[in-house]
Write a protein that holds these residues in place. Structure first.
Motif, short mmCIF file in Angstrom:
data_model
loop_
_atom_site.label_atom_id
_atom_site.label_comp_id
_atom_site.label_asym_id
_atom_site.label_seq_id
_atom_site.Cartn_x
_atom_site.Cartn_y
_atom_site.Cartn_z
N UNK A 1 0.86 -1.19 0.00
CA UNK A 1 0.00 0.00 0.00
C UNK A 1 0.89 1.24 0.00
N UNK A 2 0.71 2.09 -0.99
CA UNK A 2 1.61 3.23 -1.18
C UNK A 2 1.26 4.35 -0.21
N UNK A 3 2.28 4.85 0.48
CA UNK A 3 2.09 6.00 1.37
C UNK A 3 2.89 7.21 0.91
N UNK A 4 3.87 6.98 0.04
CA UNK A 4 4.65 8.09 -0.50
C UNK A 4 4.05 8.55 -1.83
N UNK A 5 4.26 9.82 -2.17
CA UNK A 5 3.69 10.40 -3.38
C UNK A 5 4.76 10.63 -4.44
N UNK B 1 12.31 -8.39 -4.08
CA UNK B 1 13.30 -7.98 -3.07
C UNK B 1 13.21 -8.95 -1.89
N UNK B 2 14.29 -9.66 -1.67
CA UNK B 2 14.35 -10.64 -0.57
C UNK B 2 13.21 -11.65 -0.67
N UNK B 3 12.91 -12.06 -1.90
CA UNK B 3 11.90 -13.10 -2.10
C UNK B 3 10.47 -12.60 -2.12
N UNK B 4 10.27 -11.30 -1.97
CA UNK B 4 8.92 -10.73 -2.00
C UNK B 4 8.80 -9.70 -3.12
N UNK B 5 7.64 -9.69 -3.78
CA UNK B 5 7.41 -8.71 -4.82
C UNK B 5 7.02 -7.39 -4.15
N UNK B 6 7.87 -6.37 -4.36
CA UNK B 6 7.65 -5.09 -3.69
C UNK B 6 7.46 -3.98 -4.71
N UNK B 7 6.57 -3.07 -4.36
CA UNK B 7 6.32 -1.90 -5.20
C UNK B 7 7.34 -0.82 -4.85
N UNK B 8 7.95 -0.23 -5.90
CA UNK B 8 9.01 0.75 -5.66
C UNK B 8 8.85 1.96 -6.57
N UNK B 9 9.47 3.07 -6.14
CA UNK B 9 9.67 4.22 -7.00
C UNK B 9 11.07 4.13 -7.60
N UNK B 10 11.19 4.43 -8.88
CA UNK B 10 12.50 4.40 -9.51
C UNK B 10 12.64 5.58 -10.46
N UNK B 11 13.87 6.08 -10.59
CA UNK B 11 14.10 7.23 -11.46
C UNK B 11 15.55 7.22 -11.93
N UNK B 12 15.77 7.73 -13.14
CA UNK B 12 17.11 7.77 -13.73
C UNK B 12 17.78 9.10 -13.44
N UNK B 13 19.06 9.03 -13.10
CA UNK B 13 19.86 10.25 -12.86
C UNK B 13 20.45 10.68 -14.21
N UNK C 1 11.33 2.53 -1.59
CA UNK C 1 10.05 1.88 -1.32
C UNK C 1 8.92 2.91 -1.44
N UNK C 2 7.77 2.45 -1.88
CA UNK C 2 6.61 3.34 -1.95
C UNK C 2 5.89 3.42 -0.60
N UNK C 3 6.22 2.50 0.30
CA UNK C 3 5.45 2.42 1.55
C UNK C 3 6.33 2.46 2.79
#
Length: 600
Positions: free
Chosen positions: A351-355, A385-397, A428-430
C-alpha cells in the motif's frame, strides 16, 4: 591566376552547398544503418520513387498533350497560322512549363499520398463489419482516406482548370465589350468562343462526376455522424440523409452528361436548370433531415435511436478492446479481520504511502549529487526484493547540461566531456526512514557493483533529457561521475555512434553548423558521434506511425538499464465508435525496449 582562384572558390562553394543539401539524407542513412533499421529508411524512399516517377511521366504527358491540343484546336478555330520558328519556340516553352508543373504536382502528390497508398495496398481486415454498409472496418481505416484525399485533390484541380479556362477566354476577348455568359455558352461570338465552350463542357462534366463521388463519400461517412444520440449514423441519417445523398450522387452523374451536351449544343437553360436542381436537392436534404429529427425522432428518441445506440456501444467496446470483459460480483464485507490481512499480505505490504511529486523533489534534492544531474520523473514498478514482490519508485539520474552555468556550456563540455547520466535511485513506496525521507533501495554514486541490483553499465547515454549529440572515443576521457573533489572518468565502449571519418567530420560540420568537428584536436578517426539520444524522438524517427506513451520508464535487468515505452496503434476512423481524445480505436500493440547505454 585570378580566374583560376575564382573557379576554385566556386567549386568549393558549390561542393559545400551540395553537401549541405545532401547532409541530412547521408547522416540519416548512416544513422539508420547504425541502428539496423536501414530497410525502414530506404522503404519510404523506394515507395516515394515508385510513385514519383510514373506520376511525373503521366502528369507530364497529360499536361503537354492538353496544352498542345488546346493550342492546335484554338488555332484551327481562329484560322490562325504560326511559322515553324515560333512553333519550335512555343514547343520548347510548353516542355519547360510541363516539366515544372509536373515536378511540382508529382512531388506534392507523392509527399501527401505515399503513406496512404501504403496503407491502402497493405490493408488487413479487422474481421468486423459496420452494420449499415457491411464494409470491413479496414475499408474505413485504410482505404477511404486515400479515396477521399484523391477525390478532393482532383476536384481542386478541375476547379482550378475551369477558372484558368474562363480567365484565358475573357483575357483574349477583353477588347470585345459585348461579352456575356449567355453568348459565351451559345457560342454566338466566334469560333474561339465555341472552342472554349467545348473545353468547359469536358471540365464541367468531370466536375459533376467528382461531385457525385463526393456525395457518395459523404454517404459512406455517415458512420461518423455526430447528429444522433451517440456517435455514428442515427435514425435520420439512415432513413433520410443516406437516401438523399444517393439521389444527389446519381443526379450529378446524369447532370454531367446534360451539362456537356448542353454546352456542345449551345443551350443554356438545361445547365441552369440542372445546377438549380442540385442546389435544391442539397437544401431539401437539410430541411427534410431537420423535420424528421424534430418531429419524428425527438418525440420517440428511445424507440428510434435504440438500434443505433446499440451499434455505438458494441463497436466502441470492440474498438477499445472492451468486448471480452468478464463480469464478476464481489460482495462487500465490512468486517476486516487479522485473518483477511494475513491472506492479503502482499497487497497490504505494498500500500503506497509516498507520493510521486514529493519523492521526485526529494530525489533531486539529495540524490542529484551535482547541478548537472537531474531526475526528470518518478515511475512506479515492482521488483523481487528478498523473495517478496515489492512496489518501488525508480528514477534515472540523467545529465542536464542546460542546468550548468553559462560559462560551462561551451562546445567541448556539451559534446565531449559531459556526455551521459549515471545510474538510478530506487525507494520503497510504503516506507520512510527515521527523518521522514523515503527509504532507499538504490542510492548514491557510484552504482552498486554487486547484489541483486548491481549495474554493470550505469552510464545513461540515452534518456528523456538527452537532446545534444555527443562525441565518444575522443582523445579526452568523459566525465563519468563526481568523486571527492574531482571526477571519475570513463571511455565509452558501446556500439552506438557513427564513425567520424574525414568525410563525416566535414559532413557534420556543415550539417550542425559547427566547424569544431574539423578543428578539434580531440577528435580522431576512432571517434564516434551519437545522435538522437532522446529516446522518444529516437523511436519516433524509426516508427513515426505509432503513438507512444509520453512517460517512458527505466528498468534494471541483468546488470543493465533499459527504457520501456508503450506504443499504441490508433485511428479516428473506426465506424460508430465513440471518440475519446481524438481517437476511437486503440491497442497497446507494442512495447519498445531501449538500452540506456547502447540505444538499441
Amino acid at each position: 591566376m585570378r580566374k583560376k582562384l575564382t573557379i576554385i572558390l566556386s567549386v568549393i562553394i558549390v561542393s559545400l552547398l551540395i553537401i549541405l543539401a545532401l547532409s541530412g539524407f547521408i547522416i540519416d542513412y548512416q544513422w539508420f544503418s547504425e541502428v539496423n533499421y536501414l530497410n525502414v529508411f530506404l522503404k519510404s524512399y523506394k515507395v516515394k520513387i515508385a510513385i514519383l516517377i510514373p506520376s511525373f511521366i503521366l502528369i507530364y504527358f497529360l499536361i503537354i498533350l492538353y496544352i498542345k491540343q488546346f493550342r492546335k484546336k484554338y488555332l484551327l478555330s481562329s484560322n490562325r497560322v504560326i511559322d515553324k520558328i515560333t512553333e519550335k519556340r512555343q514547343n520548347k516553352m510548353i516542355s519547360i512549363i510541363s516539366i515544372i508543373m509536373s515536378a511540382i504536382i508529382s512531388i506534392s502528390f507523392t509527399n501527401v499520398f505515399w503513406y496512404k497508398i501504403l496503407e491502402f495496398k497493405n490493408s488487413t481486415d479487422f474481421g468486423v463489419k459496420d452494420p449499415i454498409f457491411n464494409h470491413d472496418v479496414s475499408f474505413y481505416v485504410f482505404k477511404m482516406p486515400l479515396i477521399e484525399s484523391i477525390t478532393y485533390a482532383l476536384m481542386t484541380i478541375v476547379i482550378f482548370l475551369i477558372i484558368i479556362t474562363l480567365a484565358i477566354y475573357f483575357m483574349m476577348k477583353e477588347k470585345d465589350n459585348m461579352i456575356s455568359i449567355k453568348s459565351f455558352i451559345k457560342g454566338e461570338e466566334s469560333e474561339e468562343t465555341k472552342f472554349f465552350a467545348k473545353q468547359l463542357s469536358v471540365l464541367g462534366a468531370i466536375f459533376l462526376l467528382l461531385l457525385s463521388l463526393i456525395f457518395y463519400i459523404k454517404k459512406i461517412n455517415l458512420v461518423y455522424s455526430p447528429r444522433g444520440a451517440a456517435f455514428g449514423a442515427s435514425y435520420t441519417d439512415v432513413h433520410v440523409t443516406l437516401y438523399m445523398y444517393t439521389i444527389i450522387s446519381l443526379f450529378c452523374i446524369a447532370a454531367s452528361f446534360v451539362v456537356a451536351f448542353s454546352i456542345m449544343k449551345k443551350k443554356i437553360k438545361p445547365i441552369i436548370t440542372t445546377g438549380a436542381f442540385i442546389i435544391i436537392l442539397i437544401i431539401a436534404e437539410g430541411i427534410v433531415s431537420g423535420v424528421v429529427e424534430k418531429f419524428i425522432v425527438e418525440p420517440n428518441a428511445k424507440e428510434k435511436e435504440m438500434p443505433y445506440l446499440t451499434y455505438n456501444i458494441n463497436l466502441t467496446r470492440k474498438a477499445f478492446g472492451l468486448d471480452n470483459i468478464e463480469t464478476r460480483d464481489f460482495k462487500a464485507s465490512y468486517g476486516l479481520t487479522q485473518e483477511d490481512i494475513n491472506k492479503n499480505k502482499s497487497t497490504v505490504d505494498n500500500i503506497r504511502i509516498n507520493e510521486f511529486d514529493q519523492s521526485l523533489e526529494v530525489f533531486n534534492q539529495i540524490q542529484s549529487i551535482r547541478n548537472y544531474y537531474k531526475f526528470y520523473d518518478v515511475d512506479i514498478d515492482r521488483y523481487n526484493i528478498d523473495g517478496n514482490m515489492r512496489q518501488v519508485f525508480t528514477s534515472a539520474r540523467e545529465l542536464d547540461v542546460a542546468n550548468r552555468d553559462v560559462q560551462s556550456q561551451d562546445w567541448q563540455n556539451k559534446h565531449l566531456f559531459y556526455t551521459h547520466g549515471y545510474g538510478t535511485v530506487m525507494s520503497y513506496t510504503n516506507k520512510v526512514g527515521p527523518t521522514g525521507l523515503p527509504e532507499f533501495i538504490i542510492k548514491d554514486i557510484p552504482a552498486p557493483k554487486e547484489g541483486s541490483f548491481k549495474i554493470d553499465k550505469p552510464q545513461i547515454y540515452f534518456g528523456e533529457l538527452n537532446e545534444n549529440y555527443v562525441i565518444v572515443g575522443a582523445k579526452n576521457n568523459e566525465i563519468d561521475f563526481p568523486y571527492g573533489n574531482g571526477n571519475s572518468e570513463n571511455r565509452y565502449d558501446g556500439t552506438a555512434g557513427i564513425k567520424l571519418t574525414p568525410f563525416n567530420r566535414l559532413l557534420f560540420a556543415v550539417n550542425k553548423g559547427s566547424f569544431n568537428f574539423i578543428l578539434s584536436n580531440n577528435i580522431t578517426s576512432q571517434s564516434k558521434v551519437i545522435l538522437n539520444r532522446n529516446i522518444v524522438n529516437r523511436i519516433n524517427k524509426i516508427a513515426p506511425f505509432i503513438n507512444y506513451d509520453k512517460d517512458p520508464y527505466i528498468v534494471q535487468s541483468n546488470g543493465k538499464l533499459y527504457w520501456i515505452i508503450d506504443g499504441y496503434t490508433t485511428t479516428d476512423r473506426y465506424p460508430f465508435s465513440e471518440p475519446c481524445d481524438g481517437v476511437n480505436y486503440i491497442r497497446n500493440s507494442i512495447k519498445v525496449v531501449v538500452d540506456a547505454y547502447n540505444g538499441n
